[in-house]
Design a protein around this motif. Structure first.
Motif, PDB file in Angstrom:
ATOM      1  N   GLY A 173       1.708  -0.695   7.727  1.00 24.78           N
ATOM      2  CA  GLY A 173       2.375   0.170   6.764  1.00 24.78           C
ATOM      3  C   GLY A 173       1.460   1.276   6.254  1.00 24.78           C
ATOM      4  N   ARG A 174       2.068   2.228   5.584  1.00 26.54           N
ATOM      5  CA  ARG A 174       1.310   3.336   4.999  1.00 26.54           C
ATOM      6  C   ARG A 174       0.513   2.834   3.797  1.00 26.54           C
ATOM      7  N   LYS A 175      -0.564   3.532   3.493  1.00 27.50           N
ATOM      8  CA  LYS A 175      -1.412   3.235   2.343  1.00 27.50           C
ATOM      9  C   LYS A 175      -1.611   4.535   1.577  1.00 27.50           C
ATOM     10  N   ILE A 201      -2.071   9.992   1.406  1.00 25.98           N
ATOM     11  CA  ILE A 201      -1.376   8.938   2.151  1.00 25.98           C
ATOM     12  C   ILE A 201      -1.895   8.931   3.585  1.00 25.98           C
ATOM     13  N   ASP A 239      -2.219   6.200   7.423  1.00 29.30           N
ATOM     14  CA  ASP A 239      -1.820   4.976   8.118  1.00 29.30           C
ATOM     15  C   ASP A 239      -2.899   3.901   8.076  1.00 29.30           C
ATOM     16  N   ASP A 249      -0.527  -0.245  -0.979  1.00 34.24           N
ATOM     17  CA  ASP A 249       0.372  -0.218   0.173  1.00 34.24           C
ATOM     18  C   ASP A 249       1.637   0.542  -0.175  1.00 34.24           C
ATOM     19  N   GLY A 250       2.217   1.194   0.822  1.00 30.40           N
ATOM     20  CA  GLY A 250       3.492   1.872   0.636  1.00 30.40           C
ATOM     21  C   GLY A 250       3.325   3.354   0.373  1.00 30.40           C
ATOM     22  N   MET A 251       4.227   3.875  -0.455  1.00 29.86           N
ATOM     23  CA  MET A 251       4.249   5.300  -0.781  1.00 29.86           C
ATOM     24  C   MET A 251       4.179   5.459  -2.293  1.00 29.86           C
ATOM     25  N   SER A 304       4.942   6.615  -6.096  1.00 28.98           N
ATOM     26  CA  SER A 304       6.149   6.880  -6.867  1.00 28.98           C
ATOM     27  C   SER A 304       6.141   8.328  -7.337  1.00 28.98           C
TER      28      SER A 304
END
Length: 71
Positions: free
Chosen positions: A2-4, A22, A24, A59-61, A63
């Motif tokens: 997942g993206r970091k 952001i 990978d 982790d993720g995107m 906010s």
């Protein structure tokens, strides 16, 4: 995998930086974050800075809402 990301809004700053970085991989993200911290915020590239940034990787995107600032 997942993206970091690292969100600069989470850190106290005189300039109230609103950058989110952001990537990978953690390695790619850490290098970009160090470059940003040095070039924009005037930090020195030290092991302590890298440890602090490594600890801020999520982790993720990010906010759209600003996160709470770290102490």
């Amino acid at each position: 995998m997942g993206r970091k990301f690292i969100d600069c809004r989470a850190f106290p700053s005189e300039m109230n930086c609103s950058i989110s970085i952001i990537a990978d991989s953690e390695a790619e993200l850490l290098e970009a974050a160090v470059q940003h911290a040095v070039a924009v915020h005037g930090h020195q590239d030290t092991p302590e800075l890298r440890d602090q940034l490594r600890g801020a990787i999520l982790d993720g995107m990010p906010s759209e809402a600003a996160p709470s600032r770290a102490a």
